[in-house]
Structure formats: structure tokens, C-alpha cells
Motif scaffolding. Structure first.
Motif, PDB file in Angstrom:
ATOM      1  N   GLY A  85       3.576   7.969   9.466  1.00 52.91           N
ATOM      2  CA  GLY A  85       4.945   7.066  10.046  1.00 52.91           C
ATOM      3  C   GLY A  85       4.434   6.065  10.918  1.00 52.91           C
ATOM      4  N   ARG A  86       3.342   6.193  11.492  1.00 51.41           N
ATOM      5  CA  ARG A  86       3.086   5.184  12.501  1.00 51.41           C
ATOM      6  C   ARG A  86       2.359   3.936  11.875  1.00 51.41           C
ATOM      7  N   HIS A  87       1.327   4.476  10.751  1.00 53.09           N
ATOM      8  CA  HIS A  87       0.643   3.432  10.145  1.00 53.09           C
ATOM      9  C   HIS A  87       1.134   3.285   8.488  1.00 53.09           C
ATOM     10  N   PRO A  88       2.484   2.857   8.342  1.00 54.48           N
ATOM     11  CA  PRO A  88       2.776   2.751   6.985  1.00 54.48           C
ATOM     12  C   PRO A  88       1.876   2.325   5.940  1.00 54.48           C
ATOM     13  N   VAL A  89       1.713   2.826   4.932  1.00 52.69           N
ATOM     14  CA  VAL A  89       0.678   2.668   3.958  1.00 52.69           C
ATOM     15  C   VAL A  89       1.547   2.032   2.739  1.00 52.69           C
ATOM     16  N   THR A  90       0.594   0.976   2.318  1.00 50.94           N
ATOM     17  CA  THR A  90       1.237   0.445   0.874  1.00 50.94           C
ATOM     18  C   THR A  90       0.377   0.768  -0.241  1.00 50.94           C
ATOM     19  N   PRO A  91       0.868   1.598  -1.012  1.00 53.10           N
ATOM     20  CA  PRO A  91      -0.279   1.538  -2.333  1.00 53.10           C
ATOM     21  C   PRO A  91       0.251   0.743  -3.225  1.00 53.10           C
ATOM     22  N   ARG A  92      -0.755   0.439  -4.093  1.00 56.21           N
ATOM     23  CA  ARG A  92      -0.717  -0.514  -5.320  1.00 56.21           C
ATOM     24  C   ARG A  92      -1.403   0.073  -6.430  1.00 56.21           C
ATOM     25  N   ILE A  93      -0.905   0.336  -7.652  1.00 59.88           N
ATOM     26  CA  ILE A  93      -1.324   0.818  -8.750  1.00 59.88           C
ATOM     27  C   ILE A  93      -2.268  -0.384  -9.415  1.00 59.88           C
ATOM     28  N   SER A  94      -3.613   0.307  -9.638  1.00 61.56           N
ATOM     29  CA  SER A  94      -4.726  -0.876 -10.280  1.00 61.56           C
ATOM     30  C   SER A  94      -5.379  -0.497 -11.362  1.00 61.56           C
ATOM     31  N   ASP A  95      -5.840  -1.233 -12.417  1.00 55.23           N
ATOM     32  CA  ASP A  95      -6.411  -0.709 -13.402  1.00 55.23           C
ATOM     33  C   ASP A  95      -7.667  -1.572 -13.491  1.00 55.23           C
ATOM     34  N   HIS A  96      -8.157  -2.104 -12.701  1.00 57.18           N
ATOM     35  CA  HIS A  96      -9.351  -2.767 -12.700  1.00 57.18           C
ATOM     36  C   HIS A  96     -10.507  -2.102 -13.411  1.00 57.18           C
ATOM     37  N   ASP A  97     -10.674  -0.845 -13.390  1.00 60.99           N
ATOM     38  CA  ASP A  97     -11.925  -0.148 -13.885  1.00 60.99           C
ATOM     39  C   ASP A  97     -11.432   0.723 -15.178  1.00 60.99           C
ATOM     40  N   GLY A  98     -10.201   0.332 -15.822  1.00 62.70           N
ATOM     41  CA  GLY A  98      -9.718   0.916 -17.033  1.00 62.70           C
ATOM     42  C   GLY A  98      -8.750   1.715 -17.019  1.00 62.70           C
ATOM     43  N   ASP A  99      -8.927   2.702 -15.875  1.00 61.61           N
ATOM     44  CA  ASP A  99      -7.923   3.725 -15.823  1.00 61.61           C
ATOM     45  C   ASP A  99      -6.892   3.326 -14.470  1.00 61.61           C
ATOM     46  N   LEU A 100      -5.664   3.779 -14.600  1.00 60.70           N
ATOM     47  CA  LEU A 100      -4.668   3.609 -13.723  1.00 60.70           C
ATOM     48  C   LEU A 100      -4.817   4.449 -12.499  1.00 60.70           C
ATOM     49  N   HIS A 101      -5.014   3.911 -11.159  1.00 62.52           N
ATOM     50  CA  HIS A 101      -5.183   4.545 -10.128  1.00 62.52           C
ATOM     51  C   HIS A 101      -4.859   3.911  -8.891  1.00 62.52           C
ATOM     52  N   LEU A 102      -4.541   4.623  -7.647  1.00 63.82           N
ATOM     53  CA  LEU A 102      -4.033   4.148  -6.514  1.00 63.82           C
ATOM     54  C   LEU A 102      -4.896   3.629  -5.629  1.00 63.82           C
ATOM     55  N   HIS A 103      -4.635   2.279  -5.064  1.00 68.26           N
ATOM     56  CA  HIS A 103      -5.393   1.618  -3.900  1.00 68.26           C
ATOM     57  C   HIS A 103      -4.320   1.479  -2.960  1.00 68.26           C
ATOM     58  N   VAL A 104      -4.778   1.025  -1.790  1.00 72.35           N
ATOM     59  CA  VAL A 104      -4.152   0.548  -0.779  1.00 72.35           C
ATOM     60  C   VAL A 104      -4.137  -1.034  -1.014  1.00 72.35           C
ATOM     61  N   ALA A 105      -3.002  -1.635  -0.992  1.00 73.02           N
ATOM     62  CA  ALA A 105      -2.851  -3.046  -1.242  1.00 73.02           C
ATOM     63  C   ALA A 105      -3.487  -3.791   0.254  1.00 73.02           C
ATOM     64  N   THR A 106      -4.305  -4.729  -0.389  1.00 73.93           N
ATOM     65  CA  THR A 106      -5.232  -5.413   0.439  1.00 73.93           C
ATOM     66  C   THR A 106      -4.471  -6.892   1.083  1.00 73.93           C
ATOM     67  N   GLU A 107      -3.206  -7.428   0.276  1.00 73.79           N
ATOM     68  CA  GLU A 107      -2.665  -8.378   0.686  1.00 73.79           C
ATOM     69  C   GLU A 107      -2.096  -8.273   2.003  1.00 73.79           C
ATOM     70  N   ASN A 108      -2.497  -9.217   2.823  1.00 74.65           N
ATOM     71  CA  ASN A 108      -1.944  -9.282   4.048  1.00 74.65           C
ATOM     72  C   ASN A 108      -2.281  -8.185   5.026  1.00 74.65           C
ATOM     73  N   ALA A 109      -3.512  -7.331   4.611  1.00 73.13           N
ATOM     74  CA  ALA A 109      -3.788  -6.281   5.426  1.00 73.13           C
ATOM     75  C   ALA A 109      -4.957  -6.840   6.370  1.00 73.13           C
ATOM     76  N   SER A 110      -4.751  -6.196   7.623  1.00 77.62           N
ATOM     77  CA  SER A 110      -6.091  -6.441   8.276  1.00 77.62           C
ATOM     78  C   SER A 110      -7.175  -5.608   7.878  1.00 77.62           C
ATOM     79  N   VAL A 111      -8.378  -5.540   8.230  1.00 76.33           N
ATOM     80  CA  VAL A 111      -9.474  -4.761   8.124  1.00 76.33           C
ATOM     81  C   VAL A 111      -9.068  -3.289   8.539  1.00 76.33           C
ATOM     82  N   ALA A 112      -8.602  -3.269   9.777  1.00 76.96           N
ATOM     83  CA  ALA A 112      -7.890  -1.974  10.358  1.00 76.96           C
ATOM     84  C   ALA A 112      -7.045  -1.396   9.468  1.00 76.96           C
ATOM     85  N   GLU A 113      -6.017  -2.069   9.265  1.00 73.08           N
ATOM     86  CA  GLU A 113      -4.833  -1.669   8.452  1.00 73.08           C
ATOM     87  C   GLU A 113      -5.391  -0.843   7.149  1.00 73.08           C
TER      88      GLU A 113
END
Ligand SMILES: [Zn+2]
Ligand SMILES: [Zn+2]
Length: 183
Positions: A85-113
Motif C-alpha cells: 500500500g505504501r509502495h505501489p507496484v506497477t507490474p508489466r507483462i513481458s515476453d522478452h525471453d519467449g515466455d510471458l512473465h511479470l516484471h516491475v515497470a521500469t518507465e519513470n521508476a527510480s532505482v529505489a522504486e
């Protein structure tokens, strides 16, 4: 996303020195593109996150013992939900290695976020899929490092082989002393 890998990264993040940006760069030595963006502010936020995250692993350790497992499961879940709740997570579906899987969105995110988001997503998935007792704090005092227990029999008590053998040596010496005292 391989959630176990992210959960293990969360433990490593909690165990890492985070005094200044050099420590953060060292922690990110296998992710150069992130290390280049690391700042002192990220370090400060990650130190705060380390303090917030430790009680989750402590509650996970308590879930191993005693009969009030239910209460400690509740503590792990409550603390993780509170952190998400305090650190909202923005997941993204990625297929960069062939399989669909979740990553945390890197756009606009600081290193800490980004690191906080990966930690929370990894830990939340681990707790749901494998259980809260998989989180632990090293039993070899004075070590306070945390770990994720992926052992088949879920019996891990130490952060490392080093701590495990140190604890075994201490237990052996204690037994010898006890034998000597009764002899
Ligand atoms: Zn990926
Ligand atoms: Zn240890």
C-alpha cells in the motif's frame, strides 16, 4: 518473472550494506544499466525500506515455531499488504525471453522504486505460492541476515553455510563442556 529469484533478491537487498551510493552500485554489479542511475537518494530510501522489510522476515521466522502459526501468517500478510500500500507496484507483462512473465515497470521508476517493487512482488508471490514460513532470519547469533528458504524439506535456519558451520561448532563445544562438567 521468476518470483523466487526476486524474493531472494529482496533478502539480499535487506542484507546489503547501503551506507552510500557506492554500496548500492556494488549491490547492482550484475545490472549495470541500473547501477548507472543509482543516487544517494535511492540509498536513503532503500535504508528506510530495509527497516520496513525486516519485520516481514521476523514474522516469517516466527511462523516456523509454536502453535500460533496462524497469527504469524497473519503478521506476514498484514505487513506485506501494508508495504504494498505504501509502495505501489506497477507490474508489466513481458515476453522478452519467449515466455510471458511479470516484471516491475521500469518507465519513470527510480532505482529505489524498482528494487522495492521487485522485492514486494517477489515476496508476495512467494508467500502466496509457497507459504510465509519460507522467510527467515539467521539463527546463528549475532548474525541478523535474512534468507528465503527454498530447501525441499523447508528446514533452513541459517543465512549461509558459514553461519551453519559456525553454529554447529558452537553446539559441539557446548555439548563437550556439558560432558566435561558431569565427568
Ligand atoms: Zn524477464
Ligand atoms: Zn547468518
Amino acid at each position: 518473472m521468476d518470483f523466487i529469484r526476486y524474493a531472494e533478491a529482496a533478502a539480499a537487498l535487506l542484507n546489503a550494506d547501503m551506507a552510500d551510493v557506492d554500496d548500492l552500485v556494488a549491490y547492482l554489479d550484475d545490472r549495470e544499466w541500473l547501477a548507472q542511475r543509482a543516487t544517494d537518494r535511492d540509498c536513503m530510501l532503500l535504508r528506510k525500506f530495509q527497516r520496513e522489510l525486516r519485520p516481514v522476515f521476523e514474522a516469517g521466522t516466527d511462523a516456523d515455531t509454536g502453535e500460533d502459526t496462524g497469527a504469524d501468517t497473519g503478521a506476514v500478510v498484514e505487513r506485506l499488504n501494508d508495504l504494498m500500500g505504501r509502495h505501489p507496484v506497477t507490474p508489466r507483462i513481458s515476453d522478452h525471453d519467449g515466455d510471458l512473465h511479470l516484471h516491475v515497470a521500469t518507465e519513470n521508476a527510480s532505482v529505489a522504486e524498482l528494487l522495492v517493487g521487485e522485492s514486494l512482488l517477489g515476496l508476495a508471490t512467494l508467500v502466496c505460492d509457497l507459504g510465509p514460513h519460507r522467510l527467515g532470519v539467521c539463527a546463528a547469533q549475532p548474525c541478523t541476515d535474512v534468507f528465503v528458504d527454498t530447501s525441499p524439506n523447508q528446514s533452513r535456519r541459517y543465512c549461509s553455510e558459514r553461519c551453519s558451520s559456525r553454529a554447529n561448532v558452537a553446539a559441539y563445544r557446548a555439548r563437550q563442556k556439558a560432558v566435561a562438567a558431569t565427568a
